[in-house]
Design a protein around this motif. Structure first.
Motif, PDB file in Angstrom:
ATOM      1  N   SER A 148       0.824  -1.208   0.000  1.00  0.00           N
ATOM      2  CA  SER A 148       0.000   0.000   0.000  1.00  0.00           C
ATOM      3  C   SER A 148       0.853   1.251   0.000  1.00  0.00           C
ATOM      4  O   SER A 148       2.068   1.212   0.198  1.00  0.00           O
ATOM      5  CB  SER A 148      -0.935   0.001   1.209  1.00  0.00           C
ATOM      6  N   ARG A 149       0.217   2.388  -0.191  1.00  0.00           N
ATOM      7  CA  ARG A 149       0.926   3.664  -0.223  1.00  0.00           C
ATOM      8  C   ARG A 149       1.371   4.055   1.195  1.00  0.00           C
ATOM      9  O   ARG A 149       0.677   3.789   2.174  1.00  0.00           O
ATOM     10  CB  ARG A 149       0.023   4.755  -0.812  1.00  0.00           C
ATOM     11  N   PRO A 150       2.541   4.697   1.314  1.00  0.00           N
ATOM     12  CA  PRO A 150       3.097   4.982   2.637  1.00  0.00           C
ATOM     13  C   PRO A 150       2.258   5.923   3.486  1.00  0.00           C
ATOM     14  O   PRO A 150       2.359   5.896   4.715  1.00  0.00           O
ATOM     15  CB  PRO A 150       4.472   5.591   2.317  1.00  0.00           C
ATOM     16  N   GLU A 151       1.418   6.734   2.868  1.00  0.00           N
ATOM     17  CA  GLU A 151       0.626   7.684   3.660  1.00  0.00           C
ATOM     18  C   GLU A 151      -0.603   7.049   4.300  1.00  0.00           C
ATOM     19  O   GLU A 151      -1.291   7.690   5.108  1.00  0.00           O
ATOM     20  CB  GLU A 151       0.180   8.872   2.794  1.00  0.00           C
ATOM     21  N   MET A 152      -0.890   5.806   3.971  1.00  0.00           N
ATOM     22  CA  MET A 152      -2.057   5.136   4.569  1.00  0.00           C
ATOM     23  C   MET A 152      -1.814   4.887   6.063  1.00  0.00           C
ATOM     24  O   MET A 152      -0.781   4.357   6.459  1.00  0.00           O
ATOM     25  CB  MET A 152      -2.343   3.826   3.857  1.00  0.00           C
ATOM     26  N   ALA A 153      -2.791   5.243   6.884  1.00  0.00           N
ATOM     27  CA  ALA A 153      -2.640   5.182   8.348  1.00  0.00           C
ATOM     28  C   ALA A 153      -3.316   3.926   8.901  1.00  0.00           C
ATOM     29  O   ALA A 153      -4.331   3.993   9.605  1.00  0.00           O
ATOM     30  CB  ALA A 153      -3.217   6.437   8.989  1.00  0.00           C
ATOM     31  N   TRP A 154      -2.737   2.776   8.599  1.00  0.00           N
ATOM     32  CA  TRP A 154      -3.321   1.510   9.033  1.00  0.00           C
ATOM     33  C   TRP A 154      -3.353   1.371  10.554  1.00  0.00           C
ATOM     34  O   TRP A 154      -4.219   0.668  11.099  1.00  0.00           O
ATOM     35  CB  TRP A 154      -2.544   0.352   8.426  1.00  0.00           C
ATOM     36  N   HIS A 155      -2.426   2.052  11.219  1.00  0.00           N
ATOM     37  CA  HIS A 155      -2.341   1.930  12.670  1.00  0.00           C
ATOM     38  C   HIS A 155      -3.608   2.399  13.375  1.00  0.00           C
ATOM     39  O   HIS A 155      -3.818   2.079  14.543  1.00  0.00           O
ATOM     40  CB  HIS A 155      -1.157   2.754  13.191  1.00  0.00           C
ATOM     41  N   ARG A 156      -4.461   3.132  12.689  1.00  0.00           N
ATOM     42  CA  ARG A 156      -5.678   3.623  13.328  1.00  0.00           C
ATOM     43  C   ARG A 156      -6.576   2.491  13.810  1.00  0.00           C
ATOM     44  O   ARG A 156      -7.336   2.671  14.759  1.00  0.00           O
ATOM     45  CB  ARG A 156      -6.463   4.517  12.351  1.00  0.00           C
ATOM     46  N   TRP A 157      -6.516   1.330  13.141  1.00  0.00           N
ATOM     47  CA  TRP A 157      -7.445   0.264  13.503  1.00  0.00           C
ATOM     48  C   TRP A 157      -6.807  -1.119  13.648  1.00  0.00           C
ATOM     49  O   TRP A 157      -7.506  -2.063  14.044  1.00  0.00           O
ATOM     50  CB  TRP A 157      -8.579   0.163  12.472  1.00  0.00           C
ATOM     51  N   THR A 158      -5.530  -1.284  13.356  1.00  0.00           N
ATOM     52  CA  THR A 158      -4.943  -2.623  13.360  1.00  0.00           C
ATOM     53  C   THR A 158      -4.829  -3.242  14.755  1.00  0.00           C
ATOM     54  O   THR A 158      -4.560  -4.441  14.869  1.00  0.00           O
ATOM     55  CB  THR A 158      -3.560  -2.621  12.684  1.00  0.00           C
ATOM     56  N   THR A 159      -5.028  -2.466  15.796  1.00  0.00           N
ATOM     57  CA  THR A 159      -5.043  -3.036  17.149  1.00  0.00           C
ATOM     58  C   THR A 159      -6.474  -3.311  17.630  1.00  0.00           C
ATOM     59  O   THR A 159      -6.662  -3.816  18.732  1.00  0.00           O
ATOM     60  CB  THR A 159      -4.351  -2.099  18.155  1.00  0.00           C
ATOM     61  N   TRP A 160      -7.475  -2.983  16.816  1.00  0.00           N
ATOM     62  CA  TRP A 160      -8.859  -3.201  17.199  1.00  0.00           C
ATOM     63  C   TRP A 160      -9.204  -4.693  17.129  1.00  0.00           C
ATOM     64  O   TRP A 160      -8.534  -5.480  16.449  1.00  0.00           O
ATOM     65  CB  TRP A 160      -9.812  -2.446  16.274  1.00  0.00           C
ATOM     66  N   THR A 161     -10.261  -5.061  17.809  1.00  0.00           N
ATOM     67  CA  THR A 161     -10.812  -6.410  17.722  1.00  0.00           C
ATOM     68  C   THR A 161     -12.217  -6.328  17.130  1.00  0.00           C
ATOM     69  O   THR A 161     -12.771  -5.237  16.954  1.00  0.00           O
ATOM     70  CB  THR A 161     -10.881  -7.069  19.108  1.00  0.00           C
ATOM     71  N   ALA A 162     -12.786  -7.482  16.875  1.00  0.00           N
ATOM     72  CA  ALA A 162     -14.139  -7.518  16.319  1.00  0.00           C
ATOM     73  C   ALA A 162     -15.169  -6.938  17.289  1.00  0.00           C
ATOM     74  O   ALA A 162     -16.263  -6.541  16.873  1.00  0.00           O
ATOM     75  CB  ALA A 162     -14.513  -8.951  15.962  1.00  0.00           C
TER      76      ALA A 162
END
Length: 220
Positions: A148-162
């Motif tokens: 993915s592109r470097p500016e994508m802020a995946w950290h916003r939700w990658t620690t979330w659970t269902a």
């Protein structure tokens, strides 16, 4: 707010979005591909960049007091990772799905033999991934994060659970249902999300990117 109908090709997203357009006051409808689709092979990051384009377009509509209903195939995690995603007053995503054989049949009729077996298999595989992603943010996030592109802020939700109240993708399965029935469902969903946003019950209201999830009884 930004309302998105997402899912793999052949489920009926665009048909439903266009059909419901006249039923929703203060809503403008667009299709993700309106801004142009590159020739295959699609370059890495194209969907990331285009998702951000539509989030920004939604902000322009928001400034005019209008909501955006977008049909596309960006899943919830990709929308939330777009650089400008924290800025809309609200976000809601609905997965439009259909059984695999129905999807294959629709693609054959709609696109007149354009897709070979491998391509339709890929569409069905993408649909299966969408289902898993809609249920749980921990389901194969690499599918959208890798490359993915470097500016994508995946950290916003990658620690979330269902169980996180912000992780909500509504599901509408069009298998065996008439167009009228599915349009009614989309209208009901969109109306409920807009009402939840106005009343402060929407889980993905502005501020959702804060670390602590808001308590909510609303299934966005």
């Amino acid at each position: 707010m930004l309302l998105e109908l997402t899912g793999s090709s052949g489920a009926g997203k665009t048909t439903l979005a266009l059909a419901v357009a006249d039923r929703l006051d203060g809503v403008v409808v667009h299709d993700f591909d309106e801004v142009g689709v590159p020739d295959p092979p699609i370059p890495p990051g194209w969907r990331n960049r285009t998702t951000e384009v539509w989030v920004r377009r939604g902000l322009e509509y928001q400034a005019r007091g209008t909501d955006l209903l977008l049909s596309g195939n960006s899943p919830l995690g990709e929308v939330l990772a777009a650089p400008s995603a924290p800025l809309p007053d609200g976000i809601a995503v609905c997965l439009i799905d259909v059984a695999d054989q129905d999807r294959r049949d629709r693609l054959a009729v709609r696109d007149g033999g354009r897709w070979d077996q491998a391509a339709t298999d890929a569409f069905c595989g993408w649909a299966a991934w969408h289902r898993g992603h809609a249920r749980d943010p921990r389901f194969r996030p690499d599918v959208i994060i890798d490359g993915s592109r470097p500016e994508m802020a995946w950290h916003r939700w990658t620690t979330w659970t269902a169980e996180d109240p912000r992780w909500r993708t509504h599901l509408i399965d069009t298998t065996g249902r008439s167009l009228a029935t599915s349009v009614d469902q989309v209208e009901r969903w969109a109306t409920e999300q807009r009402e939840a946003q106005r009343s402060g019950r929407l889980a993905l209201a502005r501020g959702w990117a804060d670390e602590t999830p808001r308590p909510t009884g609303h299934d966005a």
